[in-house]
Design an enzyme around this catalytic site. Structure first.
Site, PDB file in Angstrom:
ATOM      1  N   GLY A   1       0.835  -1.197   0.000  1.00  0.00           N
ATOM      2  CA  GLY A   1       0.000   0.000   0.000  1.00  0.00           C
ATOM      3  C   GLY A   1       0.874   1.253   0.000  1.00  0.00           C
TER       4      GLY A   1
ATOM      5  CB  SER B   1      -2.945   2.699  -0.374  1.00  0.00           C
ATOM      6  OG  SER B   1      -2.422   2.515   0.920  1.00  0.00           O
TER       7      SER B   1
ATOM      8  CD  GLU C   1     -12.434  13.860   3.394  1.00  0.00           C
ATOM      9  OE1 GLU C   1     -11.984  13.249   4.370  1.00  0.00           O
ATOM     10  OE2 GLU C   1     -12.342  13.448   2.238  1.00  0.00           O
TER      11      GLU C   1
ATOM     12  CG  HIS D   1     -16.827   5.901   6.128  1.00  0.00           C
ATOM     13  ND1 HIS D   1     -17.949   6.500   5.575  1.00  0.00           N
ATOM     14  CD2 HIS D   1     -15.784   6.700   5.808  1.00  0.00           C
ATOM     15  CE1 HIS D   1     -17.569   7.604   4.943  1.00  0.00           C
ATOM     16  NE2 HIS D   1     -16.268   7.751   5.077  1.00  0.00           N
TER      17      HIS D   1
ATOM     18  NE  ARG E   1     -14.590   9.446   8.197  1.00  0.00           N
ATOM     19  CZ  ARG E   1     -13.564   9.151   7.428  1.00  0.00           C
ATOM     20  NH1 ARG E   1     -12.769   8.139   7.744  1.00  0.00           N
ATOM     21  NH2 ARG E   1     -13.328   9.831   6.345  1.00  0.00           N
TER      22      ARG E   1
ATOM     23  CG  HIS F   1     -13.402   3.511   6.725  1.00  0.00           C
ATOM     24  ND1 HIS F   1     -13.337   3.181   5.393  1.00  0.00           N
ATOM     25  CD2 HIS F   1     -12.844   4.758   6.832  1.00  0.00           C
ATOM     26  CE1 HIS F   1     -12.763   4.179   4.719  1.00  0.00           C
ATOM     27  NE2 HIS F   1     -12.446   5.135   5.575  1.00  0.00           N
TER      28      HIS F   1
ATOM     29  CD  GLU G   1      -6.292   0.881   8.299  1.00  0.00           C
ATOM     30  OE1 GLU G   1      -6.260   1.310   7.130  1.00  0.00           O
ATOM     31  OE2 GLU G   1      -7.300   0.336   8.793  1.00  0.00           O
TER      32      GLU G   1
ATOM     33  NE  ARG H   1      -8.801   7.091   9.318  1.00  0.00           N
ATOM     34  CZ  ARG H   1      -9.171   7.387   8.073  1.00  0.00           C
ATOM     35  NH1 ARG H   1      -8.492   8.273   7.382  1.00  0.00           N
ATOM     36  NH2 ARG H   1     -10.208   6.800   7.531  1.00  0.00           N
TER      37      ARG H   1
HETATM   38  C1  LIG Z   1     -12.476   2.704   0.561  1.00  0.00           C
HETATM   39  C2  LIG Z   1     -11.479   3.441   1.408  1.00  0.00           C
HETATM   40  C3  LIG Z   1     -11.354   4.822   1.281  1.00  0.00           C
HETATM   41  C4  LIG Z   1     -10.431   5.519   2.060  1.00  0.00           C
HETATM   42  N1  LIG Z   1     -10.274   6.867   1.874  1.00  0.00           N
HETATM   43  C5  LIG Z   1      -9.290   7.510   2.539  1.00  0.00           C
HETATM   44  C6  LIG Z   1      -8.997   8.876   2.263  1.00  0.00           C
HETATM   45  O1  LIG Z   1      -9.627   9.502   1.409  1.00  0.00           O
HETATM   46  N2  LIG Z   1      -7.986   9.470   2.952  1.00  0.00           N
HETATM   47  C7  LIG Z   1      -7.255   8.811   3.897  1.00  0.00           C
HETATM   48  O2  LIG Z   1      -6.348   9.405   4.496  1.00  0.00           O
HETATM   49  N3  LIG Z   1      -7.504   7.505   4.165  1.00  0.00           N
HETATM   50  C8  LIG Z   1      -8.490   6.852   3.507  1.00  0.00           C
HETATM   51  N4  LIG Z   1      -8.716   5.531   3.764  1.00  0.00           N
HETATM   52  C9  LIG Z   1      -7.813   4.829   4.691  1.00  0.00           C
HETATM   53  C10 LIG Z   1      -6.484   4.595   3.991  1.00  0.00           C
HETATM   54  O3  LIG Z   1      -6.712   4.273   2.655  1.00  0.00           O
HETATM   55  C11 LIG Z   1      -5.699   3.492   4.661  1.00  0.00           C
HETATM   56  O4  LIG Z   1      -5.641   3.671   6.047  1.00  0.00           O
HETATM   57  C12 LIG Z   1      -4.269   3.472   4.131  1.00  0.00           C
HETATM   58  O5  LIG Z   1      -4.291   3.456   2.724  1.00  0.00           O
HETATM   59  C13 LIG Z   1      -3.519   2.283   4.668  1.00  0.00           C
HETATM   60  O6  LIG Z   1      -2.321   2.184   3.955  1.00  0.00           O
HETATM   61  P1  LIG Z   1      -1.276   1.062   4.328  1.00  0.00           P
HETATM   62  O7  LIG Z   1      -0.168   1.190   3.357  1.00  0.00           O
HETATM   63  O8  LIG Z   1      -0.987   1.105   5.762  1.00  0.00           O
HETATM   64  O9  LIG Z   1      -2.096  -0.302   4.086  1.00  0.00           O
HETATM   65  P2  LIG Z   1      -2.876  -0.802   2.792  1.00  0.00           P
HETATM   66  O10 LIG Z   1      -2.967   0.226   1.761  1.00  0.00           O
HETATM   67  O11 LIG Z   1      -4.129  -1.407   3.280  1.00  0.00           O
HETATM   68  O12 LIG Z   1      -1.897  -1.925   2.226  1.00  0.00           O
HETATM   69  C14 LIG Z   1      -1.630  -3.103   2.939  1.00  0.00           C
HETATM   70  C15 LIG Z   1      -0.866  -4.044   2.025  1.00  0.00           C
HETATM   71  O13 LIG Z   1      -0.437  -5.187   2.729  1.00  0.00           O
HETATM   72  C16 LIG Z   1      -0.755  -6.364   1.995  1.00  0.00           C
HETATM   73  N5  LIG Z   1      -0.842  -7.470   2.945  1.00  0.00           N
HETATM   74  C17 LIG Z   1      -1.745  -7.664   3.944  1.00  0.00           C
HETATM   75  N6  LIG Z   1      -1.451  -8.780   4.621  1.00  0.00           N
HETATM   76  C18 LIG Z   1      -0.335  -9.309   4.061  1.00  0.00           C
HETATM   77  C19 LIG Z   1       0.452 -10.460   4.322  1.00  0.00           C
HETATM   78  N7  LIG Z   1       0.170 -11.326   5.297  1.00  0.00           N
HETATM   79  N8  LIG Z   1       1.522 -10.700   3.525  1.00  0.00           N
HETATM   80  C20 LIG Z   1       1.831  -9.856   2.495  1.00  0.00           C
HETATM   81  N9  LIG Z   1       1.121  -8.754   2.224  1.00  0.00           N
HETATM   82  C21 LIG Z   1       0.057  -8.477   2.992  1.00  0.00           C
HETATM   83  C22 LIG Z   1      -2.043  -5.980   1.308  1.00  0.00           C
HETATM   84  O14 LIG Z   1      -2.380  -6.830   0.245  1.00  0.00           O
HETATM   85  C23 LIG Z   1      -1.703  -4.560   0.866  1.00  0.00           C
HETATM   86  O15 LIG Z   1      -0.898  -4.566  -0.276  1.00  0.00           O
HETATM   87  C24 LIG Z   1      -9.642   4.815   3.001  1.00  0.00           C
HETATM   88  C25 LIG Z   1      -9.785   3.438   3.144  1.00  0.00           C
HETATM   89  C26 LIG Z   1     -10.686   2.741   2.342  1.00  0.00           C
HETATM   90  C27 LIG Z   1     -10.806   1.267   2.506  1.00  0.00           C
END
Ligand SMILES: Cc1cc2nc3c(=O)[nH]c(=O)nc-3n(C[C@H](O)[C@H](O)[C@H](O)COP(=O)(O)OP(=O)(O)OC[C@H]3O[C@@H](n4cnc5c(N)ncnc54)[C@H](O)[C@@H]3O)c2cc1C
Length: 491
Positions: free
Chosen positions: A10, A39, A110, A224, A269, A327, A351, A362
């Site tokens: 992500g 993401s 927002e 959410h 929220r 969410h 996250e 949040r």
């Molecule tokens: C629909 C939606 C809309 C959102 N809108 C917003 C917004 O507008 N603004 C904002 O700030 N936040 C928003 N959020 C929250 C935000 O998107 C997330 O909190 C953030 O993107 C998390 O990023 P990350 O890189 O920590 O994890 P993620 O982007 O969730 O990525 C996690 C990665 O880890 C991988 N993974 C998981 N488990 C394993 C494993 N065991 N082995 C290998 N890989 C694994 C997954 O496949 C993925 O590639 C939104 C969330 C959603 C669901």
């Protein structure tokens, strides 16, 4: 050459890969493809006080108010001051945030923000635009897609690597490194109604918990208010930016649901999600009335495409059927301001981590910003690490432990009922007893099918939420206990 394993593709994991020195040996392991993450789904945008009339202190005050001051102030301070600098660098590198006709950056509004400060890209496809842009900057990284991290290799309080399953073949491999970084996101798929990508199943939290890492703030799960809801199922998110642009929540009689609540439709929220839950429990249907947004398809092209895909007649009715759903996890693997967990050489960013920045709830659009800031901070500590001397690592037990697990559907229903928008102490106790009949804590990850591994992880996450919720003496932020008078979060 320093070896770093990043688990998760992500924004947090991908951004870290761009920030680490190019002479490192970096591997990104990800469960599905590089495109599968929360993401990529983020709609509304990324918060940063870059508008001339805005400032970090105001962003900080809003973040602390939404988080009910359960936040770690130093983490919020770091977010609001460092975040804008990283965004400015991304803009210089060519990140295409949306601009107004006069050329100035276009800042959206927002819920619970006191200023227009949400940068967005491609309208409501910010996550896709930002994560794709960041991934396009990655060089010299070994990608291991369709590969799931199943176990952290920890000895004497230090992490030396990770056991992974290559999913197409079902084979396991041990990878060692000087630093292992969890960037696996949250656990939305513990619940039957969620905005989250299918790969987001609490794996990082579960494997870290099994390895003995400390957790923090697990009671705080954000629901959410507005998921597209059709026939009792959810089909993605309707961003809060839609309410920021003037939409209001109504029932089937067009009664404005949030009219009497401070900040109305842009209340935090948890407040909105609870009001919708009460309204629905009273037998009402719930909708977003978008009549105040004449150019909706132009402003929200991603949401429009999703509505059209599901044949929602919003162009004629001006209504979108919605309901709350899981969410974002505010808690997670406890990490300090530099992403260091309680296990040496194990880091947590984005996250999956809890560095205290979000508190009990949040603030919208702060999580993408936290992905950048936590990844950036982690690079400094990783750079200072001495090379690891990997000891003989423990082998998996050879005795087969047969799994005794609930079905995924039963677990999700039970989690929704007991750990959802509203909780009671009695339900939390009952759920604890229900979970205790299963052996998810005793299982050996390398002996499990992918499906059982997921269920075992989600059971463990559910237990962590339940235990943390039972320890919270009163309702606060996203943790709402029905019997206990609730602190007003709508101020
Ligand atoms: C629909 C939606 C809309 C959102 N809108 C917003 C917004 O507008 N603004 C904002 O700030 N936040 C928003 N959020 C929250 C935000 O998107 C997330 O909190 C953030 O993107 C998390 O990023 P990350 O890189 O920590 O994890 P993620 O982007 O969730 O990525 C996690 C990665 O880890 C991988 N993974 C998981 N488990 C394993 C494993 N065991 N082995 C290998 N890989 C694994 C997954 O496949 C993925 O590639 C939104 C969330 C959603 C669901």
């Amino acid at each position: 050459m320093k070896k770093v394993i990043i688990i998760g593709a992500g924004l947090a994991g991908s951004y870290l890969a761009t920030q680490l020195p190019q002479n490192y040996d970096i591997t990104i392991i990800t469960k599905a493809s590089a495109q599968d993450s929360n993401s990529m789904l983020a709609q509304g945008g990324i918060a940063a006080s870059l508008d001339p009339g805005d400032n970090p202190a105001s962003h900080e005050a809003d973040t602390l108010a939404a988080g009910q001051h359960r936040n770690k102030v130093a983490a919020v301070d770091q977010l609001v001051h460092e975040g804008p600098k990283l965004i400015q660098t991304l803009i210089k590198q060519g990140m295409p945030f949306d601009h107004q006709a006069n050329g100035a950056l276009d800042f959206g509004l927002e819920g619970a923000h006191s200023h227009h400060r949400i940068l967005h890209a491609k309208g409501d496809r910010t996550g896709l635009a930002l994560t794709t842009f960041v991934q396009s900057q990655i060089e010299h990284v070994h990608w291991q897609e369709n590969t799931t991290a199943v176990e952290l290799l920890v000895k004497n309080g230090t992490c030396y690597g990770v056991r992974v399953r290559h999913d197409p073949t079902g084979t396991f491999k041990t990878l060692t490194a000087d630093a292992v970084v969890l960037a696996t996101g949250g656990l939305g798929n513990l619940f039957p109604l969620t905005t989250n990508d299918a790969t987001i199943t609490g794996d990082g939290i579960a494997i870290a918990a099994r390895a003995g890492a400390k957790m923090a703030d697990m009671a705080f799960m954000q629901f959410h208010p507005t998921l597209l809801s059709l026939h009792g199922k959810c089909f993605g998110l309707i961003s809060e930016a839609v309410r920021g642009a003037g939409a209001i929540l109504v029932d089937e009689n067009n009664t404005p649901i949030m009219a009497a609540v401070p900040k109305k439709d842009l209340a935090p929220r948890d407040v909105v999600a609870r009001h919708l839950t009460w309204w629905r429990a009273a037998g009402h249907q719930t909708f977003l009335d978008i009549s105040a947004i004449p150019d909706f398809p132009k402003r929200f092209p991603g949401i429009t495409a999703n509505l059209d895909r599901h044949h929602v007649p919003f162009r004629t009715t001006n209504r979108i059927p919605i309901q709350p759903g899981a969410h974002f996890m505010m808690g997670g693997v406890q990490a300090d301001l530099a992403a260091q967990t309680s296990i040496k050489r194990l880091f947590a960013i984005g996250e999956v981590a809890c560095n205290g920045v979000h508190g009990a709830n949040r603030l919208a659009s702060n999580s993408l910003l936290d992905c950048l800031v936590s990844a950036e901070e982690a690079t400094k500590v990783i750079a200072a690490l001495e090379p690891a001397v990997t000891p003989a690592l423990p082998q998996d037990p050879t005795t087969i432990v047969p799994p005794k697990l609930p079905s995924l559907a039963d677990l999700r229903q039970a989690a929704w009922h007991n750990l959802g928008v509203e909780r009671t102490k009695a339900q939390l106790h009952d759920f604890h007893t229900w979970l205790a009949q299963f052996n998810y804590r005793d299982l050996v990850p390398t002996q499990l099918s992918p499906k059982d591994f997921t269920i075992a992880n989600l059971c463990l996450c559910a237990e962590l939420i339940d235990t943390a919720a039972l320890k919270e003496p009163k309702s606060i932020g996203a943790h709402y206990i029905k019997e206990v008078a609730h602190e007003s979060t709508a101020s």
